[in-house]
Structures are given as structure tokens and as C-alpha cells.
Design a protein around this motif. Structure first.
Motif, PDB file in Angstrom:
ATOM      1  N   VAL A  19       1.133  -1.438  -0.160  1.00 27.58           N
ATOM      2  CA  VAL A  19       0.126  -0.071   0.432  1.00 27.58           C
ATOM      3  C   VAL A  19       0.828   1.462  -0.314  1.00 27.58           C
ATOM      4  O   VAL A  19       0.747   2.144  -0.509  1.00 27.58           O
ATOM      5  CB  VAL A  19      -0.619  -0.092   1.537  1.00 27.58           C
ATOM      6  CG1 VAL A  19      -1.331   1.392   1.113  1.00 27.58           C
ATOM      7  CG2 VAL A  19      -1.640  -1.337   1.216  1.00 27.58           C
ATOM      8  N   ASN A  20       1.767   1.186   0.703  1.00 26.05           N
ATOM      9  CA  ASN A  20       2.070   2.755   0.734  1.00 26.05           C
ATOM     10  C   ASN A  20       3.687   2.448  -0.707  1.00 26.05           C
ATOM     11  O   ASN A  20       3.844   3.624  -0.519  1.00 26.05           O
ATOM     12  CB  ASN A  20       3.924   2.555   1.596  1.00 26.05           C
ATOM     13  CG  ASN A  20       3.252   2.357   3.488  1.00 26.05           C
ATOM     14  OD1 ASN A  20       2.224   2.718   3.391  1.00 26.05           O
ATOM     15  ND2 ASN A  20       4.037   1.933   3.967  1.00 26.05           N
ATOM     16  N   GLN A  22       1.998   1.713  -3.317  1.00 26.83           N
ATOM     17  CA  GLN A  22       1.493   1.854  -4.312  1.00 26.83           C
ATOM     18  C   GLN A  22       0.936   3.457  -4.418  1.00 26.83           C
ATOM     19  O   GLN A  22       0.714   4.588  -5.411  1.00 26.83           O
ATOM     20  CB  GLN A  22      -0.319   1.314  -4.315  1.00 26.83           C
ATOM     21  CG  GLN A  22      -1.284   1.810  -4.891  1.00 26.83           C
ATOM     22  CD  GLN A  22      -0.030   1.900  -7.054  1.00 26.83           C
ATOM     23  OE1 GLN A  22       0.427   0.558  -7.468  1.00 26.83           O
ATOM     24  NE2 GLN A  22      -0.499   2.564  -7.719  1.00 26.83           N
ATOM     25  N   ASN A  23       0.983   3.985  -3.141  1.00 21.83           N
ATOM     26  CA  ASN A  23       0.314   5.101  -2.570  1.00 21.83           C
ATOM     27  C   ASN A  23       2.299   6.068  -3.288  1.00 21.83           C
ATOM     28  O   ASN A  23       1.435   6.771  -3.845  1.00 21.83           O
ATOM     29  CB  ASN A  23       0.657   5.740  -1.371  1.00 21.83           C
ATOM     30  CG  ASN A  23      -0.870   4.899  -0.711  1.00 21.83           C
ATOM     31  OD1 ASN A  23      -1.762   5.513  -1.646  1.00 21.83           O
ATOM     32  ND2 ASN A  23      -1.440   5.045   0.773  1.00 21.83           N
ATOM     33  N   ALA A  24       3.635   5.922  -2.902  1.00 22.43           N
ATOM     34  CA  ALA A  24       4.185   6.807  -3.347  1.00 22.43           C
ATOM     35  C   ALA A  24       4.091   6.800  -4.840  1.00 22.43           C
ATOM     36  O   ALA A  24       4.657   7.335  -5.526  1.00 22.43           O
ATOM     37  CB  ALA A  24       5.561   5.705  -3.095  1.00 22.43           C
ATOM     38  N   THR A  26       1.709   6.354  -7.310  1.00 28.11           N
ATOM     39  CA  THR A  26       0.418   7.431  -7.166  1.00 28.11           C
ATOM     40  C   THR A  26       1.303   8.771  -7.439  1.00 28.11           C
ATOM     41  O   THR A  26       0.562   9.579  -8.080  1.00 28.11           O
ATOM     42  CB  THR A  26      -0.447   7.402  -6.474  1.00 28.11           C
ATOM     43  OG1 THR A  26      -0.712   5.850  -7.014  1.00 28.11           O
ATOM     44  CG2 THR A  26      -1.844   8.138  -7.002  1.00 28.11           C
ATOM     45  N   SER A  27       1.635   9.318  -6.292  1.00 24.71           N
ATOM     46  CA  SER A  27       2.431  10.316  -5.977  1.00 24.71           C
ATOM     47  C   SER A  27       3.742  10.954  -6.666  1.00 24.71           C
ATOM     48  O   SER A  27       3.455  12.560  -7.605  1.00 24.71           O
ATOM     49  CB  SER A  27       2.572  10.440  -4.376  1.00 24.71           C
ATOM     50  OG  SER A  27       3.047  11.405  -3.943  1.00 24.71           O
ATOM     51  N   THR A  86       9.630   6.091  -3.670  1.00 25.46           N
ATOM     52  CA  THR A  86       8.639   5.132  -4.483  1.00 25.46           C
ATOM     53  C   THR A  86       9.697   4.062  -4.892  1.00 25.46           C
ATOM     54  O   THR A  86       9.900   2.600  -4.351  1.00 25.46           O
ATOM     55  CB  THR A  86       8.375   5.546  -6.145  1.00 25.46           C
ATOM     56  OG1 THR A  86       7.382   6.351  -5.867  1.00 25.46           O
ATOM     57  CG2 THR A  86       8.313   3.952  -6.489  1.00 25.46           C
ATOM     58  N   THR A  89      10.541   2.333  -0.425  1.00 27.66           N
ATOM     59  CA  THR A  89       9.280   2.114  -0.386  1.00 27.66           C
ATOM     60  C   THR A  89       9.125   0.421  -1.397  1.00 27.66           C
ATOM     61  O   THR A  89       8.876  -0.334  -0.683  1.00 27.66           O
ATOM     62  CB  THR A  89       7.499   2.541  -0.441  1.00 27.66           C
ATOM     63  OG1 THR A  89       7.583   2.627  -1.775  1.00 27.66           O
ATOM     64  CG2 THR A  89       7.928   3.629   0.598  1.00 27.66           C
TER      65      THR A  89
END
Length: 104
Positions: A19-20, A22-24, A26-27, A86, A89
Motif C-alpha cells: 500500500v505504501n 502504491q501510494n508513493a 501514485t504521488s 518510491t 518503498t
């Protein structure tokens, strides 16, 4: 040496790392789109340094691109930080997956 995590604990850590990551990612992608929009804005206002070669990549060593680099510097630094996050992570997620594989 500490106690080895259980299978369930490792799976939970992997899920959290995924999840971390994917969030990184996406950002980072959003920041890349912002950077590209700033490039387009600058070139629309001031023109490209090499109008006969509109697909020429931005070369930080070329003085002709110094204006666009100054204009986009803050956004580029944010994108670099997001790219680093990214990468780190993803590395953490892969390390956890390898740890799980070794425990099986």
C-alpha cells in the motif's frame, strides 16, 4: 537476535508495504504530470530553445535550457524526492517478500 515474525505478521507487513509503495508511486506519477505541465507552460510562453527539433530532450548541461530548469526547479525537486520514496518503498516491499520466501 530477535524472534522471527510469523507468517501472518510477514503477510501483514507485506500488505502494508504494498500500500505504501502504491501510494508513493501514485504521488510520483502525479508530480511527473505536474512537471510536464510546467514544461508545457514554459515552452508555450517562451518557446522552445530549438524550434526545429521540438522533441529534443531537456539537457541540464545546455545553457539554452537554463530558463525552463529554473522555472521547474521546485517541481523537479519534489518529483525527485517522490522518486526516491518510491524506490525505497519498493525495495522494502521486495525485502519483505524475500524474507517470506526464505521462511517457507
Amino acid at each position: 537476535m530477535g524472534k522471527k515474525p510469523t507468517y501472518e505478521q510477514l503477510m501483514s507487513q507485506i500488505a502494508e508495504a504494498a500500500v505504501n509503495y502504491q501510494n508513493a508511486e501514485t504521488s510520483r506519477n502525479a508530480l511527473r504530470r505536474e512537471l510536464n505541465a510546467l514544461y508545457a507552460t514554459y515552452f508555450a510562453a517562451y518557446g522552445r530553445p530549438y524550434p526545429n527539433d521540438p522533441r529534443k530532450r531537456i539537457d541540464p548541461e545546455d545553457p539554452a535550457f537554463s530558463g525552463v530548469l529554473r522555472f521547474t526547479d521546485a517541481a523537479f525537486e519534489r518529483w525527485l524526492a517522490a522518486r526516491y520514496l518510491t524506490t525505497s518503498t519498493k525495495r522494502k516491499m521486495r525485502t519483505l517478500i524475500q524474507r517470506l520466501e526464505r521462511s517457507l
